[in-house]
Design a protein around this motif. Sequence first.
Motif, PDB file in Angstrom:
ATOM      1  N   GLU A 231       0.835  -1.208   0.000  1.00 30.83           N
ATOM      2  CA  GLU A 231       0.000   0.000   0.000  1.00 30.83           C
ATOM      3  C   GLU A 231       0.870   1.258   0.000  1.00 30.83           C
ATOM      4  O   GLU A 231       2.065   1.218   0.282  1.00 30.83           O
ATOM      5  N   LEU A 232       0.212   2.380  -0.276  1.00 33.13           N
ATOM      6  CA  LEU A 232       0.818   3.682  -0.005  1.00 33.13           C
ATOM      7  C   LEU A 232       0.253   4.152   1.311  1.00 33.13           C
ATOM      8  O   LEU A 232      -0.954   4.031   1.542  1.00 33.13           O
ATOM      9  N   ILE A 233       1.081   4.702   2.165  1.00 30.81           N
ATOM     10  CA  ILE A 233       0.539   5.463   3.295  1.00 30.81           C
ATOM     11  C   ILE A 233       0.893   6.910   3.031  1.00 30.81           C
ATOM     12  O   ILE A 233       2.039   7.235   2.699  1.00 30.81           O
ATOM     13  N   LEU A 234      -0.120   7.769   3.116  1.00 33.16           N
ATOM     14  CA  LEU A 234       0.034   9.167   2.722  1.00 33.16           C
ATOM     15  C   LEU A 234      -0.022  10.065   3.942  1.00 33.16           C
ATOM     16  O   LEU A 234      -1.072  10.175   4.592  1.00 33.16           O
ATOM     17  N   GLU A 235       1.104  10.687   4.238  1.00 33.94           N
ATOM     18  CA  GLU A 235       1.097  11.671   5.321  1.00 33.94           C
ATOM     19  C   GLU A 235       0.396  12.927   4.812  1.00 33.94           C
ATOM     20  O   GLU A 235       0.368  13.177   3.600  1.00 33.94           O
ATOM     21  N   PRO A 236      -0.173  13.736   5.724  1.00 35.82           N
ATOM     22  CA  PRO A 236      -0.870  14.943   5.269  1.00 35.82           C
ATOM     23  C   PRO A 236       0.052  15.837   4.429  1.00 35.82           C
ATOM     24  O   PRO A 236       1.173  16.121   4.839  1.00 35.82           O
ATOM     25  N   GLY A 237      -0.435  16.223   3.249  1.00 37.12           N
ATOM     26  CA  GLY A 237       0.338  17.112   2.382  1.00 37.12           C
ATOM     27  C   GLY A 237       1.304  16.403   1.462  1.00 37.12           C
ATOM     28  O   GLY A 237       1.998  17.030   0.669  1.00 37.12           O
ATOM     29  N   ASP A 238       1.366  15.076   1.542  1.00 37.37           N
ATOM     30  CA  ASP A 238       2.378  14.307   0.821  1.00 37.37           C
ATOM     31  C   ASP A 238       1.805  13.656  -0.439  1.00 37.37           C
ATOM     32  O   ASP A 238       0.633  13.302  -0.476  1.00 37.37           O
ATOM     33  N   THR A 239       2.673  13.479  -1.442  1.00 37.28           N
ATOM     34  CA  THR A 239       2.308  12.740  -2.650  1.00 37.28           C
ATOM     35  C   THR A 239       3.124  11.457  -2.704  1.00 37.28           C
ATOM     36  O   THR A 239       4.335  11.493  -2.498  1.00 37.28           O
ATOM     37  N   ARG A 240       2.459  10.342  -2.960  1.00 38.10           N
ATOM     38  CA  ARG A 240       3.164   9.068  -3.125  1.00 38.10           C
ATOM     39  C   ARG A 240       2.622   8.373  -4.364  1.00 38.10           C
ATOM     40  O   ARG A 240       1.450   8.540  -4.714  1.00 38.10           O
TER      41      ARG A 240
END
Length: 668
Positions: free
Chosen positions: A597-606
């Motif tokens: 999976e991708l885990i997306l921190e706030p403000g981040d692009t993955r």
Amino acid sequence: MKISFKGSMLLAAASIGAIGLLYACAPKSATTQSLVSGDAASRVYVAPGSYDEFYSFMSGGYSGQVAVYGLPSGRLLKLIPVFSQFPEDGYGYNEETKPLLQTTYGFLPWDDSHHPELSQTDGVPDGRWLFINANNTPRVARIDLTRFETDEILQIPNSAGGHASPFTTPSTKYIVSATRFSVPIPNTDVPIASYKKNFKGTLSFITADQPGKMDIAFQILMPGYNYDLGHAGKGPSDGWFFFTSYNSEEANAKLEENASQNDKDFVAAVNYKRAEECVAQGKAESRPSDYMHNWVDSTSRLAKSERKSSVKLIDPQTCPGVAYYLPTPKSPHGVDVDPTGEYIVAGGKLATVIPVHSFTKMQKAIADKAFESTIDGIPVLKYDAVIAGEVQRPGLGPLHTEFDGKGYAYTSMFISSEVVKWKLGTWEVVDRIPVYYSVGHLMIPGGDSKKPWGMYLVSMNKITKDRYLPTGPEMAQSAQLIDISGDKMKLLLDFPTIGEPHYAQALPAGVIKDKQLKYHKLAENTNPWVTKSENDGGIARTGKRVDIKMIAIRSHFAPDNLEGVQVGDTVYFHVTNIEQDWDILHGFAVLGMANSELILEPGDTRTLQWIPKGPGIYPFYCTDFCSALHQEMQGYVRVSPAGSNTKLMANVSKKTQAQLAEAKNGQR
Ligand code: K7E
Ligand code: CUA
């Protein structure tokens, strides 16, 4: 509760005679209950909602990661992925972080990490960065302590087994890496039996005080021994670095026997100011060397890789005064410098004493040329001319030493499974406490620095056996927290750890607690595939590559319906979490994907790469329970057969799609 000393000596005789016996003897007579401090429970109790006093960074050993614990509670706060892919958050699986794991051997998904090292200012841990070594394919990594993220990895060429690493100089100008295994330099196809002729060691000094700019400042060519651990001098010994070495026999087979012949091996004392002079005077040779430098760009948060091609190599024969050998009994392991910088303590795995060298005496011995021989341009100083004292009968298998800043040293005893407290200067043992079982490193917060916070000691044990509820043949590793604030050491707590925590470092929470980043600023996100608002997402095709730009916010993705993907395409989902709020994460996963999976921190692009295998409808969803409507946070991708005329479709505004189609710039 004490181990009878007679017993210990018998054991000493037995184990030194038969080296095969080196594994673990539990002190049988002790009962844990009698060791535990009466107020232990209240000493380690951190009430709900309260914080721990210390952050402790423990190496994840063969997990390749770093584990962060609170002390005194022993609560696990976070796992920081470093040298191994980490499916929990997509590290090493998503496109942004994959380049961090690039080496000249290609993409490596794993390593073995041993020694976390905090950056320092004037000899005191400052909380800027944590460094850690990769042991198998030699590398060093930098972790930023405002984000607890790996930001940089440098490969070490001309090295094999980056074990003596990444210990720092007092203001983190350099961190080091020394080769555990000597190898031919350059590494070429030679008979292994030509070891003595062809195999060499290197000690690498790595510039470390600028993020994104780590590089090999210089390497020092050494005899073909095994280099094991190191520590920088400080105070009066600032400018020097000390490395242990064993296998001065230069054996290449059956080391357990053949590398244990000599009565003494060596601590190498390196004058790195002298090394800098030799480099400045052009005495270092530029050697073709192949290695990789990977770092994360601070605004796009994309990792990049650069291949490097040469290092400066210093040969002690042409740079006299750069290195000396201090004879040290019997295959030393750890080498630790006390807070004053005067004493250099070695841990002789097979020795019956703990030898302590004096920096002052070493300086005098160098001035007096008190040499017993010279090996490859490196003078060997006379043992009696450099030794400050020996701790007699400390126990069995001394490995590592840390200091409390109050004049005491604490040494781990692997074979007799205990921690021994002794006094600097008088060398007398003043206390000992059994640990369960077979302690490797021990750690006092700041205990290898100029300013130890000498309240607690953590013993990191290799064998767990019966300490916890059994979990099959493999048990969790075990750490034990010991109170060292009084005269007598007191056991406070056992807690399990992940991987094999060889070493750890800790610092008071206040040093970094208030510097933590809460979210990445969306306005400053320069990832080329960032989507900053709801309507800016879309889908675009470039040949067989399809790029999908998408936002995630409570509680939807936009777009959430996509068509026009064909079998044979490679799809990239570029997902931006547009939340600007602390600890609000989203995740992303799509049916049949072959990575994590991708885990997306706030403000981040993955970015997730996905290669659909057949036509059909593929749901995707958010993997992080983010809101009451988290289960509604989903979407569909339609995959059609190759060559089908299904039009590209993303259910966002037409305008966006047109712009996206124009912007086929082919970048990732
Ligand atoms: Cu002693 Cu790799 Cu530091 Cu483990 S090493 S114990
Ligand atoms: Cu977003 Cu669950």
